[in-house]
Design a protein around this motif. Structure first.
Motif, PDB file in Angstrom:
ATOM      1  N   GLY A   1     -19.085  22.453 -19.526  1.00 42.61           N
ATOM      2  CA  GLY A   1     -18.506  22.990 -18.292  1.00 42.61           C
ATOM      3  C   GLY A   1     -19.304  24.179 -17.833  1.00 42.61           C
ATOM      4  O   GLY A   1     -20.192  24.659 -18.536  1.00 42.61           O
ATOM      5  N   ALA A   2     -18.979  24.664 -16.614  1.00 41.21           N
ATOM      6  CA  ALA A   2     -19.706  25.800 -16.057  1.00 41.21           C
ATOM      7  C   ALA A   2     -19.562  27.018 -16.952  1.00 41.21           C
ATOM      8  O   ALA A   2     -18.486  27.270 -17.490  1.00 41.21           O
ATOM      9  CB  ALA A   2     -19.206  26.101 -14.652  1.00 41.21           C
ATOM     10  N   ARG A   3     -20.638  27.777 -17.081  1.00 39.15           N
ATOM     11  CA  ARG A   3     -20.660  29.039 -17.833  1.00 39.15           C
ATOM     12  C   ARG A   3     -20.389  28.849 -19.309  1.00 39.15           C
ATOM     13  O   ARG A   3     -20.132  29.814 -20.021  1.00 39.15           O
ATOM     14  CB  ARG A   3     -19.673  30.045 -17.241  1.00 39.15           C
ATOM     15  CG  ARG A   3     -20.004  30.405 -15.801  1.00 39.15           C
ATOM     16  CD  ARG A   3     -20.448  31.846 -15.677  1.00 39.15           C
ATOM     17  NE  ARG A   3     -21.023  32.111 -14.373  1.00 39.15           N
ATOM     18  CZ  ARG A   3     -21.850  33.120 -14.102  1.00 39.15           C
ATOM     19  NH1 ARG A   3     -22.214  33.938 -15.076  1.00 39.15           N
ATOM     20  NH2 ARG A   3     -22.334  33.310 -12.905  1.00 39.15           N
ATOM     21  N   GLN A   4     -20.392  27.610 -19.774  1.00 37.83           N
ATOM     22  CA  GLN A   4     -20.298  27.382 -21.221  1.00 37.83           C
ATOM     23  C   GLN A   4     -21.666  26.938 -21.704  1.00 37.83           C
ATOM     24  O   GLN A   4     -22.373  26.245 -20.987  1.00 37.83           O
ATOM     25  CB  GLN A   4     -19.286  26.281 -21.527  1.00 37.83           C
ATOM     26  CG  GLN A   4     -17.855  26.672 -21.239  1.00 37.83           C
ATOM     27  CD  GLN A   4     -16.915  25.519 -21.548  1.00 37.83           C
ATOM     28  OE1 GLN A   4     -16.980  24.936 -22.618  1.00 37.83           O
ATOM     29  NE2 GLN A   4     -16.069  25.184 -20.600  1.00 37.83           N
ATOM     30  N   PRO A   5     -22.039  27.331 -22.934  1.00 42.20           N
ATOM     31  CA  PRO A   5     -23.365  26.917 -23.411  1.00 42.20           C
ATOM     32  C   PRO A   5     -23.466  25.399 -23.484  1.00 42.20           C
ATOM     33  O   PRO A   5     -22.465  24.705 -23.708  1.00 42.20           O
ATOM     34  CB  PRO A   5     -23.453  27.537 -24.806  1.00 42.20           C
ATOM     35  CG  PRO A   5     -22.231  28.327 -25.025  1.00 42.20           C
ATOM     36  CD  PRO A   5     -21.283  28.117 -23.897  1.00 42.20           C
ATOM     37  N   PHE A   6     -24.682  24.900 -23.288  1.00 42.42           N
ATOM     38  CA  PHE A   6     -24.909  23.467 -23.421  1.00 42.42           C
ATOM     39  C   PHE A   6     -24.677  23.044 -24.868  1.00 42.42           C
ATOM     40  O   PHE A   6     -24.939  23.801 -25.799  1.00 42.42           O
ATOM     41  CB  PHE A   6     -26.341  23.115 -23.030  1.00 42.42           C
ATOM     42  CG  PHE A   6     -26.622  23.301 -21.570  1.00 42.42           C
ATOM     43  CD1 PHE A   6     -26.105  22.429 -20.630  1.00 42.42           C
ATOM     44  CD2 PHE A   6     -27.414  24.363 -21.131  1.00 42.42           C
ATOM     45  CE1 PHE A   6     -26.360  22.603 -19.274  1.00 42.42           C
ATOM     46  CE2 PHE A   6     -27.675  24.543 -19.780  1.00 42.42           C
ATOM     47  CZ  PHE A   6     -27.151  23.665 -18.855  1.00 42.42           C
ATOM     48  N   ALA A   7     -24.179  21.840 -25.048  1.00 38.08           N
ATOM     49  CA  ALA A   7     -24.039  21.279 -26.394  1.00 38.08           C
ATOM     50  C   ALA A   7     -25.235  20.372 -26.658  1.00 38.08           C
ATOM     51  O   ALA A   7     -25.631  19.589 -25.790  1.00 38.08           O
ATOM     52  CB  ALA A   7     -22.747  20.476 -26.502  1.00 38.08           C
ATOM     53  N   LEU A   8     -25.817  20.533 -27.824  1.00 40.27           N
ATOM     54  CA  LEU A   8     -26.964  19.704 -28.180  1.00 40.27           C
ATOM     55  C   LEU A   8     -26.657  18.994 -29.485  1.00 40.27           C
ATOM     56  O   LEU A   8     -26.303  19.636 -30.475  1.00 40.27           O
ATOM     57  CB  LEU A   8     -28.207  20.579 -28.342  1.00 40.27           C
ATOM     58  CG  LEU A   8     -29.500  19.805 -28.565  1.00 40.27           C
ATOM     59  CD1 LEU A   8     -29.995  19.212 -27.262  1.00 40.27           C
ATOM     60  CD2 LEU A   8     -30.571  20.714 -29.157  1.00 40.27           C
ATOM     61  N   TRP A   9     -26.752  17.690 -29.474  1.00 38.70           N
ATOM     62  CA  TRP A   9     -26.514  16.928 -30.697  1.00 38.70           C
ATOM     63  C   TRP A   9     -27.843  16.447 -31.237  1.00 38.70           C
ATOM     64  O   TRP A   9     -28.653  15.886 -30.509  1.00 38.70           O
ATOM     65  CB  TRP A   9     -25.620  15.714 -30.432  1.00 38.70           C
ATOM     66  CG  TRP A   9     -24.376  16.069 -29.693  1.00 38.70           C
ATOM     67  CD1 TRP A   9     -23.698  17.251 -29.726  1.00 38.70           C
ATOM     68  CD2 TRP A   9     -23.661  15.226 -28.774  1.00 38.70           C
ATOM     69  NE1 TRP A   9     -22.617  17.210 -28.889  1.00 38.70           N
ATOM     70  CE2 TRP A   9     -22.568  15.978 -28.292  1.00 38.70           C
ATOM     71  CE3 TRP A   9     -23.830  13.923 -28.323  1.00 38.70           C
ATOM     72  CZ2 TRP A   9     -21.646  15.470 -27.383  1.00 38.70           C
ATOM     73  CZ3 TRP A   9     -22.922  13.408 -27.414  1.00 38.70           C
ATOM     74  CH2 TRP A   9     -21.843  14.179 -26.950  1.00 38.70           C
ATOM     75  N   ARG A  10     -28.003  16.661 -32.540  1.00 36.98           N
ATOM     76  CA  ARG A  10     -29.220  16.191 -33.199  1.00 36.98           C
ATOM     77  C   ARG A  10     -28.833  15.024 -34.092  1.00 36.98           C
ATOM     78  O   ARG A  10     -27.938  15.149 -34.923  1.00 36.98           O
ATOM     79  CB  ARG A  10     -29.811  17.334 -34.029  1.00 36.98           C
ATOM     80  CG  ARG A  10     -31.048  16.954 -34.798  1.00 36.98           C
ATOM     81  CD  ARG A  10     -31.707  18.182 -35.370  1.00 36.98           C
ATOM     82  NE  ARG A  10     -30.852  18.838 -36.358  1.00 36.98           N
ATOM     83  CZ  ARG A  10     -31.204  19.957 -37.003  1.00 36.98           C
ATOM     84  NH1 ARG A  10     -32.355  20.541 -36.746  1.00 36.98           N
ATOM     85  NH2 ARG A  10     -30.394  20.502 -37.889  1.00 36.98           N
ATOM     86  N   CYS A  11     -29.503  13.916 -33.882  1.00 44.27           N
ATOM     87  CA  CYS A  11     -29.157  12.716 -34.662  1.00 44.27           C
ATOM     88  C   CYS A  11     -30.398  12.206 -35.379  1.00 44.27           C
ATOM     89  O   CYS A  11     -31.416  11.903 -34.750  1.00 44.27           O
ATOM     90  CB  CYS A  11     -28.580  11.640 -33.735  1.00 44.27           C
ATOM     91  SG  CYS A  11     -28.265  10.079 -34.584  1.00 44.27           S
ATOM     92  N   ARG A  12     -30.311  12.142 -36.690  1.00 44.91           N
ATOM     93  CA  ARG A  12     -31.407  11.570 -37.476  1.00 44.91           C
ATOM     94  C   ARG A  12     -30.912  10.252 -38.051  1.00 44.91           C
ATOM     95  O   ARG A  12     -30.192  10.243 -39.051  1.00 44.91           O
ATOM     96  CB  ARG A  12     -31.809  12.524 -38.595  1.00 44.91           C
ATOM     97  CG  ARG A  12     -32.421  13.797 -38.049  1.00 44.91           C
ATOM     98  CD  ARG A  12     -32.842  14.753 -39.128  1.00 44.91           C
ATOM     99  NE  ARG A  12     -33.710  15.786 -38.587  1.00 44.91           N
ATOM    100  CZ  ARG A  12     -33.780  17.031 -39.022  1.00 44.91           C
ATOM    101  NH1 ARG A  12     -33.037  17.417 -40.040  1.00 44.91           N
ATOM    102  NH2 ARG A  12     -34.591  17.900 -38.462  1.00 44.91           N
ATOM    103  N   PRO A  13     -31.278   9.152 -37.405  1.00 45.58           N
ATOM    104  CA  PRO A  13     -30.668   7.877 -37.798  1.00 45.58           C
ATOM    105  C   PRO A  13     -31.034   7.446 -39.217  1.00 45.58           C
ATOM    106  O   PRO A  13     -30.251   6.758 -39.869  1.00 45.58           O
ATOM    107  CB  PRO A  13     -31.226   6.877 -36.779  1.00 45.58           C
ATOM    108  CG  PRO A  13     -31.845   7.688 -35.688  1.00 45.58           C
ATOM    109  CD  PRO A  13     -32.234   8.991 -36.299  1.00 45.58           C
ATOM    110  N   ASN A  14     -32.228   7.842 -39.713  1.00 50.59           N
ATOM    111  CA  ASN A  14     -32.662   7.432 -41.051  1.00 50.59           C
ATOM    112  C   ASN A  14     -32.487   5.938 -41.285  1.00 50.59           C
ATOM    113  O   ASN A  14     -31.960   5.514 -42.311  1.00 50.59           O
ATOM    114  CB  ASN A  14     -31.903   8.217 -42.141  1.00 50.59           C
ATOM    115  CG  ASN A  14     -32.245   9.698 -42.089  1.00 50.59           C
ATOM    116  OD1 ASN A  14     -33.393  10.054 -41.782  1.00 50.59           O
ATOM    117  ND2 ASN A  14     -31.275  10.550 -42.346  1.00 50.59           N
ATOM    118  N   GLY A  15     -32.898   5.182 -40.317  1.00 50.98           N
ATOM    119  CA  GLY A  15     -32.855   3.732 -40.486  1.00 50.98           C
ATOM    120  C   GLY A  15     -31.554   3.091 -40.060  1.00 50.98           C
ATOM    121  O   GLY A  15     -31.475   1.873 -39.956  1.00 50.98           O
ATOM    122  N   ALA A  16     -30.512   3.890 -39.814  1.00 53.69           N
ATOM    123  CA  ALA A  16     -29.236   3.304 -39.397  1.00 53.69           C
ATOM    124  C   ALA A  16     -29.336   2.789 -37.960  1.00 53.69           C
ATOM    125  O   ALA A  16     -30.178   3.229 -37.193  1.00 53.69           O
ATOM    126  CB  ALA A  16     -28.130   4.351 -39.490  1.00 53.69           C
TER     127      ALA A  16
END
Lengths: 268, 495
Positions: free
Chosen positions: B51-66
């Motif tokens: 939302g506005a004025r809230q920090p961006f959310a960043l997701w890090r995904c390491r599938p490791n073959g999945a």
């Protein structure tokens, strides 16, 4: 409903008289190719070489004698060499009218060569008179060249007054004006457009990308502009070339303007 | 990643995490992949705005073959990002609703994905054009019109395919990425300073927005505080860019409605701003001014204010005439309607989304440079038609002029450049509100302090995905007007 015609008339003449005498070219303040003075270079200095992203400045091969090889066909006028140079060997300039007929004229050279090569094919005037129809192909530009090409038809430059027109069909075109480094996907459409043009036909590499690949040439997706792809009649480096530089290069092709650059610099 | 709240998400939790973000009113912004270890597997990154004025959310995904599930059925705008990752990074998504190549054309072959660090930097793709998928539409009355990639007049290259009956367009398919230059790969291995020059050349008419987002990503990574004067001047540059872009837009829109004098006036005003740009920076595209840490040199703003006041008067007169020209307005009103829901789901950006009632603007919602001190009035319209898109641009020109007035009158004194060295193996996110909408740069620095990976999310990549939804079931006569009303670039989209 507003009276647009009246409004247009009241606004008066917006078009420059350039390249006529005393006309405003509209490029006040525009920075062009930095001027190079090898006499000011410090021995073994590589500051500009390291700063130059497209490799326009490179150590010269030993047999050339000079310290550096400066190829304005690769210059993107970023001015980083001017800032990096500790001795003032590169200085900022307004030299943007860099259209040339031979690729080697864009490479800095101590001595400039004869003017025999200045004649295009000697025939363009006889064939087309003073007019020209242009087919533009964007072969992967950043849209800078297109923005300036589109500006040619704004009221300030009003390219039509000079008898130069863009045409949709390559069948009616005299000049193929190419922008961009030539991406793998645009190579075929570009060659097909060229193939569809009747002879005699001319080609202009407009913008540093089309001349040499610029900053985007090479890599997995781009060639080095028109190098090795088709014969080029006029090379116009610039990033992008401004509308006045484009007009100058078009008039040069038509033998209505003189080439200013030889040996990588503007003549005296 | 600096500038965001990052957390790890397993491949199996991606769908639930995305659903929750959407349920809570958030919106996905982009996704990309990179290779943290040369020779190692790809790591995925998803950026979301809660939302506005809230920090961006960043997701890090390491599938490791999945198996990695496609999120496109939850958040349709991610569809293109996933296809891009498949083409350039070799990541496969399970259950993708449109499992076709996007960025690389059919027939382009690479033994290793081009953005994998093992791919030889200077090696060209092998390419032999091959057949590609189109929707199957068959009826005696349906005709197919392919147009491009070399189009009439001076235009960027792209191919458009129309399935139509008489005047009515049944289905519109833009075939883009003819201009894909592999720009993200061109950053790899460069010094951060050189990267600025490259960022300025991704999309010329967004040179400032691109360089600004890039510089801010590095400044975040380096924890660098940009001097106040430089931050104010950056606002000036960004708004000058918006001015000439929007003036060109209005002139070009008149071209499509065949209002000749209106076209000439818009493009003349654009030319005047480009000439002011040259006086300000030496470049009609405002290039060569920005650098990580501030500006390369101070700018001389003498005379700019007066020149812009003259322009402002002419602009008011121009817009007043446009607003009273029925032949022009008739072609815009109700043309190319983009609903608020489609705009949200498919990822519309900038003036396009603001014309469909989505009140988002990075300058206000996630302020950068000096926008927290000189915030613009954000223009908003609800109808989502070509007229609304034009009205938003008109209001934005007025807002830009207002911001520039405040910058010129309150410009602080001082230096314009601070040292900025991003530490080895660091990363940062930068953003800007370009004239066409939200622009992101995600920058990863390698162990030697050079650029390892630069991801560019351009607003035109977003808006080209959205645009076809307004073309289906419209008519051929309105097409050019509708396209112009989006104000798209192809260089920015294709990169």
């Amino acid at each position: 409903m507003p009276l647009w015609t009246l409004f247009g008339l009241r606004r008066g003449r917006a078009t420059t008289t350039w390249p006529g005498p005393g006309g405003d070219d509209g490029q006040a303040g525009v920075l062009g190719m930095p001027r190079f003075d090898p006499a000011r270079c410090a021995p073994d200095c590589r500051a500009c070489v390291d700063a130059c992203l497209p490799g326009a400045i490179a150590p010269a091969p030993k047999e050339e004698g000079a310290h550096l090889r400066v190829d304005y066909g690769r210059c993107i006028t970023c001015q980083l060499c001017v800032e990096a140079c500790p001795t003032g060997a590169f200085t900022p300039s307004n030299d943007w009218a860099f259209g040339v007929r031979r690729r080697e004229d864009l490479v800095w050279a101590e001595a400039t060569t004869s003017d025999a090569a200045q004649q295009l094919k000697g025939t363009i005037r006889a064939v087309f008179g003073r007019s020209l129809h242009v087919r533009h192909v964007d072969a992967g530009s950043c849209n800078g060249c297109e923005s300036e090409l589109q500006a040619l038809n704004n009221p300030f430059y009003n390219l039509h007054r000079l008898g130069v027109f863009f045409t949709p069909s390559p069948r009616f075109a005299d000049l193929l004006l190419v922008t961009g480094p030539v991406t793998y996907a645009m190579r075929e459409p570009l060659l097909e457009t060229y193939g569809a043009m009747p002879e005699p036909r001319w080609v202009m590499a407009a913008g540093t990308c089309a001349v040499s690949g610029g900053v985007s040439g090479g890599g997995y997706a781009c060639a080095q502009g028109l190098e090795g792809l088709m014969p080029v009649d006029v090379y116009l480096p610039g990033c992008p070339p401004n509308p006045a530089a484009l007009i100058h290069a078009l008039l040069m092709l038509l033998e209505r303007a003189a080439q200013h650059v030889q040996g990588g610099r503007l003549g005296d | 990643m600096n500038g965001t709240l990052m957390h790890d998400v397993g491949a199996g939790e991606l769908a639930a995490t995305c659903e929750k973000m959407l349920r809570d009113g958030g919106r996905m912004q982009m996704a990309y992949a990179w290779f943290p270890e040369p020779g190692g597997p790809a790591e995925l990154r998803y950026l979301a705005a809660p939302g506005a004025r809230q920090p961006f959310a960043l997701w890090r995904c390491r599938p490791n073959g999945a198996v990695v599930p496609s999120l496109a059925s939850f958040s349709p705008l991610l569809g293109w990002y996933e296809r891009e990752m498949a083409d350039l990074c070799g990541v496969n998504f399970e259950g993708h609703p449109e499992p076709y190549p996007l960025v690389l054309h059919e027939g382009a072959q690479a033994a290793i994905p081009p953005l994998d660090p093992r791919y030889p930097r200077a090696q060209a793709l092998v390419f032999q054009s091959a057949p590609w998928r189109l929707p199957e539409i068959e009826s005696r009355d349906v005709q197919l019109l392919p147009f491009g990639p070399v189009r009439a007049d001076v235009f960027e290259s792209a191919q458009f395919l129309f399935f139509y009956i008489g005047e009515g367009i049944l289905h519109f398919h833009p075939r883009l990425f003819f201009k894909h230059r592999g720009m993200e790969q061109r950053f790899a291995g460069l010094t951060p300073e050189s990267g600025t020059v490259l960022a300025e050349r991704v999309s010329a008419v967004g040179s400032v927005a691109h360089a600004l987002a890039y510089c801010q990503a590095l400044e975040t990574a380096a924890d660098c505080v940009v001097p106040l004067r430089a931050r104010w001047l950056r606002v000036l540059l960004a708004e000058m860019e918006r001015l000439y872009n929007h003036l060109h837009y209005l002139g070009h829109l008149c071209h499509t409605t065949t209002l000749k004098v209106g076209e000439a006036e818009g493009k003349l005003l654009e030319e005047r701003v480009k000439q002011m740009n040259a006086g300000l920076t030496g470049s009609r595209f405002l290039r060569g001014a920005l650098v990580p840490g501030g500006l390369r040199r101070d700018l001389n703003t003498a005379g700019l204010g007066a020149a812009l006041e003259t322009l402002a008067g002419e602009f008011t007169d121009y817009v007043d005439k446009l607003e009273r020209t029925n032949s022009h307005l008739d072609r815009l009103i109700t043309t190319g309607v983009l609903t608020r829901k489609t705009a949200f789901d498919q990822g519309a950006a900038g003036p396009v989304e603001r014309a469909s009632g989505l009140d988002r603007d990075m300058r206000r919602d996630h302020p950068y440079a000096a926008y927290d001190e000189v915030a613009p009035v954000v223009a908003l319209r609800e109808k989502g038609d070509a007229y609304a898109r034009a009205q938003v641009r008109v209001a934005e020109v007025e807002a830009s002029l207002d911001v520039i007035r405040r910058v010129l009158s309150g410009l602080p004194e001082g230096g314009v450049r601070a040292p900025c060295v991003a530490p080895a193996s660091s990363e940062g996110l930068g953003w800007s509100e370009s004239p066409r909408g939200s622009l992101y740069y995600a920058v990863h620095i390698d162990a030697s302090g050079r650029l390892a990976r630069v991801k560019i999310k351009s607003p035109s990549f977003s808006n080209w995905r959205v645009f076809p939804f307004t073309v289906h079931d419209s008519n051929m006569m309105d097409y050019a007007i509708n396209e112009a009303s989006f104000g798209l670039t192809i260089a920015g989209c294709d990169r």
